[in-house]
Structure formats: C-alpha cells, structure tokens
Design a protein around this motif. Structure first.
Motif, PDB file in Angstrom:
ATOM      1  N   LEU A 256       0.816  -1.221   0.000  1.00 17.07           N
ATOM      2  CA  LEU A 256       0.000   0.000   0.000  1.00 17.07           C
ATOM      3  C   LEU A 256       0.847   1.268   0.000  1.00 17.07           C
ATOM      4  N   TYR A 257       1.905   1.278   0.803  1.00  9.68           N
ATOM      5  CA  TYR A 257       2.731   2.480   0.908  1.00  9.68           C
ATOM      6  C   TYR A 257       3.454   2.763  -0.412  1.00  9.68           C
ATOM      7  N   ARG A 258       3.951   1.727  -1.036  1.00  9.26           N
ATOM      8  CA  ARG A 258       4.632   1.883  -2.336  1.00  9.26           C
ATOM      9  C   ARG A 258       3.668   2.456  -3.377  1.00  9.26           C
ATOM     10  N   LEU A 259       2.444   1.928  -3.388  1.00  8.89           N
ATOM     11  CA  LEU A 259       1.425   2.423  -4.313  1.00  8.89           C
ATOM     12  C   LEU A 259       1.099   3.884  -4.017  1.00  8.89           C
ATOM     13  N   SER A 260       0.980   4.211  -2.751  1.00  9.75           N
ATOM     14  CA  SER A 260       0.673   5.578  -2.342  1.00  9.75           C
ATOM     15  C   SER A 260       1.749   6.548  -2.810  1.00  9.75           C
ATOM     16  N   GLN A 261       3.004   6.159  -2.661  1.00  8.69           N
ATOM     17  CA  GLN A 261       4.106   7.008  -3.101  1.00  8.69           C
ATOM     18  C   GLN A 261       4.118   7.171  -4.615  1.00  8.69           C
ATOM     19  N   LEU A 262       3.775   6.096  -5.326  1.00 12.25           N
ATOM     20  CA  LEU A 262       3.728   6.153  -6.789  1.00 12.25           C
ATOM     21  C   LEU A 262       2.694   7.172  -7.256  1.00 12.25           C
ATOM     22  N   VAL A 263       1.506   7.119  -6.671  1.00 14.10           N
ATOM     23  CA  VAL A 263       0.444   8.044  -7.080  1.00 14.10           C
ATOM     24  C   VAL A 263       0.769   9.471  -6.645  1.00 14.10           C
ATOM     25  N   GLU A 264       1.424   9.621  -5.511  1.00 10.92           N
ATOM     26  CA  GLU A 264       1.882  10.950  -5.092  1.00 10.92           C
ATOM     27  C   GLU A 264       2.819  11.535  -6.148  1.00 10.92           C
ATOM     28  N   LYS A 265       3.751  10.732  -6.598  1.00 15.08           N
ATOM     29  CA  LYS A 265       4.739  11.193  -7.580  1.00 15.08           C
ATOM     30  C   LYS A 265       4.080  11.522  -8.917  1.00 15.08           C
ATOM     31  N   CYS A 266       3.126  10.701  -9.335  1.00 13.03           N
ATOM     32  CA  CYS A 266       2.498  10.899 -10.645  1.00 13.03           C
ATOM     33  C   CYS A 266       1.451  12.006 -10.638  1.00 13.03           C
ATOM     34  N   SER A 267       0.764  12.182  -9.517  1.00 10.91           N
ATOM     35  CA  SER A 267      -0.317  13.179  -9.452  1.00 10.91           C
ATOM     36  C   SER A 267       0.197  14.569  -9.092  1.00 10.91           C
ATOM     37  N   GLY A 268       1.297  14.620  -8.347  1.00 13.57           N
ATOM     38  CA  GLY A 268       1.787  15.914  -7.877  1.00 13.57           C
ATOM     39  C   GLY A 268       1.054  16.407  -6.651  1.00 13.57           C
ATOM     40  N   ILE A 269       0.154  15.587  -6.092  1.00 14.51           N
ATOM     41  CA  ILE A 269      -0.535  15.938  -4.854  1.00 14.51           C
ATOM     42  C   ILE A 269       0.174  15.232  -3.710  1.00 14.51           C
ATOM     43  N   PHE A 270       0.793  16.003  -2.831  1.00 15.90           N
ATOM     44  CA  PHE A 270       1.629  15.431  -1.786  1.00 15.90           C
ATOM     45  C   PHE A 270       0.789  14.871  -0.634  1.00 15.90           C
ATOM     46  N   ILE A 271       1.249  13.781  -0.064  1.00 14.72           N
ATOM     47  CA  ILE A 271       0.571  13.153   1.064  1.00 14.72           C
ATOM     48  C   ILE A 271       0.860  13.978   2.318  1.00 14.72           C
ATOM     49  N   PRO A 272      -0.162  14.430   3.044  1.00 15.21           N
ATOM     50  CA  PRO A 272       0.086  15.180   4.294  1.00 15.21           C
ATOM     51  C   PRO A 272       0.817  14.290   5.301  1.00 15.21           C
TER      52      PRO A 272
END
Length: 395
Positions: A256-272
C-alpha cells in the motif's frame, strides 16, 4: 459477511482532481501496481474524453491484468461503442437520479431517464459488457425512484449498481439507512456499491456505513484524490475492513505504501505528514510519554504494526522528547550516562530544535503554495495566448 470487492477509480476519478493529469506510461504503471496488490476492479477513464484517452485505456487493457478493467460512460450508445473499441470488460454507466440533475443536466424527468437507461444498459449488456449502473447524486434523490430504476436496471442487464454521494452531503447514519433500504428492495443477485465524496470529510465513514448496510463494492482512490476534496482513500478502507470489520478484501497491505508514493509522484498531490497509514508521521513518535510506553511495549500506542503496510516505526527528537528516548539511543551506540548527563543532553536537544526557528517552514510553505499554483493549475496568460493565436488564424 462475504468478501468485499474494492473498485479503484484513481485513473478516472483521481485524475479528475483539479490540475492533475497522468501520462500514458504513468497510467499503465499505476494500473499494474493496483493489479499487483490485488484490486479486483479498475475504473480507468472515460473514452469520450479524447482519442488519446482511448489509446491509453487500450494500453491498460493490453497489460492483461488479473483485475477487471472498466470505464465510465454517459447515457449514450456511442460511448458504449467507444468502450468496446477500447477492449474493456465492463462499463460504469453514469445515470443521474436526482430531480436536480435530471432537470439541469439531461433536461428530462424520471420517465425520460428510465427510457435512456433502458436503451444504453440493454445495448451494453447485449454487446457482452458487464454493466454497472451508477446512480449519480443518489444522496439527493428520492429513494423510491432509486429503488425503482435499479430494480428495472437489473432486468435490462445491469449486474451491479452504485449509489453516489456525489457532492458529499451524507453522514454515516443516513448513508446506512439509504443503502439498507435499497439493498432490501433490489434483486439479491445484483451487486451493490457506493461512491462517496469527501466534501465534509466523511467519505470513509459513509463508505464503511454502507458496507455495514450491505454494500459490497466500495469505490475508492489511492490517497483519496479526486474531484474537489476527493474520495475515500484505498488504504483507509482496506485497513478498517480488516482491523474493525474483519472482512476479507484480498489486498496485499504490504504494498500500500509503495502504491501511495507512486500516485503521489504521478499526481503531484503530496501526502500530508499526518495522513493515516501512509503519512510521514503515521508511525513516528516524539512525545516522551508515547516513546516511554512504546519502549516498554509497542502495543501501548500502536493499533497497526507498521510492517503490515510496508512501513517502519521510528522516534523523532524534538521539543517533546523525554529521557527514555535519549537513553534508548545511547544504548544502541554503547554509551552510558547518569541522570544528570541524560537531562543535559535532553535540554540541549530541545534548545537546538527551538533555536532553529520557523524560517525554513515558512519558506517551504511559500514554495508549496507556488508549486500548486503553477502545477495544479493552467496559466490564464497561456490560455489567452492560445485564444489569440487560434482566433487570429481563423480570421
């Protein structure tokens, strides 16, 4: 209490976040990672957007994922044809059901939308697609009409239905009541899902209340990205299903964390940093009381083992650090210190943290604000330059 089937809309709803777009390679990579972690159903886009979107959807289909690949379409037969051309397995037919949407979006009434839905659902079903009827704005619609159109939709060929809290105005008790009333009236063979928005911060709660009421197809996105305030985050739904509801979900939590980081990188919306499960601080501790408790027994201040979700726990030194954290660190390096030495070290740590000041924080806040303005937006100057270029050419 059967299995819950996660429906992920990151590549469709998530990409509708203002200012966000994914490249074809990014969409394929995200789809593959969603498939790896065990998400069974993907909503990967809207074929009607563009030829480029259809090519990207086809590229995802060609990955031969285990997940069923679907797309969202409107009540138009030509969009069914576009979905078929992309090679997808299923369609999410967006069907407005509130009087507000019927009047303003479709310029029709309940009978008119039933006629449209019958035509499109039946056509898609006959073409071999698995049909999901998505009851848009269900939270502001009349429940008798929702039950009526979903009951008919099953007869027309829809295998699943989704109730949408399109503008995020529900709360868990009302959501549970609505889902239960619908679940009790539609055919038992028809799958029932929900699609909730987070405008009031209740998307996760409303989704979980819906599951308690009998929904088994929750719609989510990675990191909760989506229109306006977003949707229920995949990680929150998965962990709550397991830890509180004890329901089977089939998701590999360690990824889950790896996926979350991937989408953060691709979307440009940073995880709080304070985001549950995937945020920087989710498994970090500074408070002396907490650190002391965890050093005695990790269960004192942890509901989730960080290793379960691909994370590690850590301690952070700062204003709220206590002597036990200092002692723990010293022992790791073979140092010994008496009480007086511990307290002196602790005092210097706190002084150094506070002495650093807030300059860097303020600078970063300004940079992030500027980044979002620049990258999650479209320059109006660029827009008007395009307008002048095109209109001059036409003239």
């Amino acid at each position: 209490m059967g299995k819950i089937y996660i429906v992920d809309g990151t590549l469709r709803e998530g990409e509708q976040s203002p200012g966000v777009y994914f490249t074809r390679d990014e969409k394929v990579e995200i789809a593959r990672e969603l498939d790896r972690i065990g998400v069974p159903i993907l909503d990967v886009g809207m074929p009607s957007i563009s030829a480029e979107e259809r090519e990207t959807i086809s590229a995802i289909v060609h990955q031969r994922l285990r997940a069923s690949v679907g797309v969202s379409i409107r009540l138009k037969k030509e969009e069914v044809n576009q979905a078929i051309e992309c090679g997808v397995n299923e369609v999410f037919v967006i069907c407005p059901v509130s009087s507000l949407h019927l009047k303003l979006k479709l310029s029709t009434d309940e009978e008119g939308v039933k006629s449209l839905a019958k035509e499109v659902v039946g056509y898609a079903s006959r073409k071999g697609l698995l049909v999901n009827l998505v009851a848009e704005d269900a939270s502001r619609a009349e429940i008798p009409f929702i039950k009526e159109i979903l009951y008919h939709a099953y007869g027309w060929g829809a295998q699943r239905a989704f109730l949408c809290d399109t503008v995020g105005v529900m709360e868990p008790f009302r959501m549970k009541e609505m889902v239960k009333r619908v679940r009790d009236e539609i055919p038992s063979e028809m799958g029932l899902g929900v699609h909730c928005h987070n405008d009031l911060g209740l998307a996760t709660a409303n989704t979980l209340a819906s599951i308690e009421a009998g929904a088994d197809y929750p719609s989510v996105t990675v990191n909760g990205i989506g229109e306006r305030a977003g949707n229920p985050p995949l990680h929150e739904i998965v962990l709550t299903l397991e830890k509180i509801f004890h329901r089977e979900h089939g998701i590999d939590k360690t990824r889950l964390y790896r996926l979350s980081q991937l989408v953060e990188k691709c979307s440009g919306i940073f995880i709080p940093p304070h985001a549950p499960i995937v945020g920087l601080n989710a498994f970090r501790h500074e408070s002396g009381i907490h650190v002391d408790g965890i050093l005695k027994n990790s269960q004192t201040y942890k509901a989730i083992d960080p290793a379960e979700v691909g994370r590690e726990a850590s301690f952070v030194l700062g204003k709220h650090t206590g002597t036990q954290a200092i002692l723990h660190l010293l022992k790791q390096r073979g140092y010994e210190a008496k009480e007086e030495g511990l307290r002196e070290i602790l005092q210097k740590v706190k002084e150094k943290k506070v002495a650093k000041g807030k300059g860097e924080i303020r600078k970063m806040a300004e940079e992030i604000e500027e980044y979002y303005k620049e990258n999650l937006n479209f320059s109006m100057q660029d827009f008007w330059e395009i307008v002048k270029e095109v209109l001059k050419k036409d003239a």
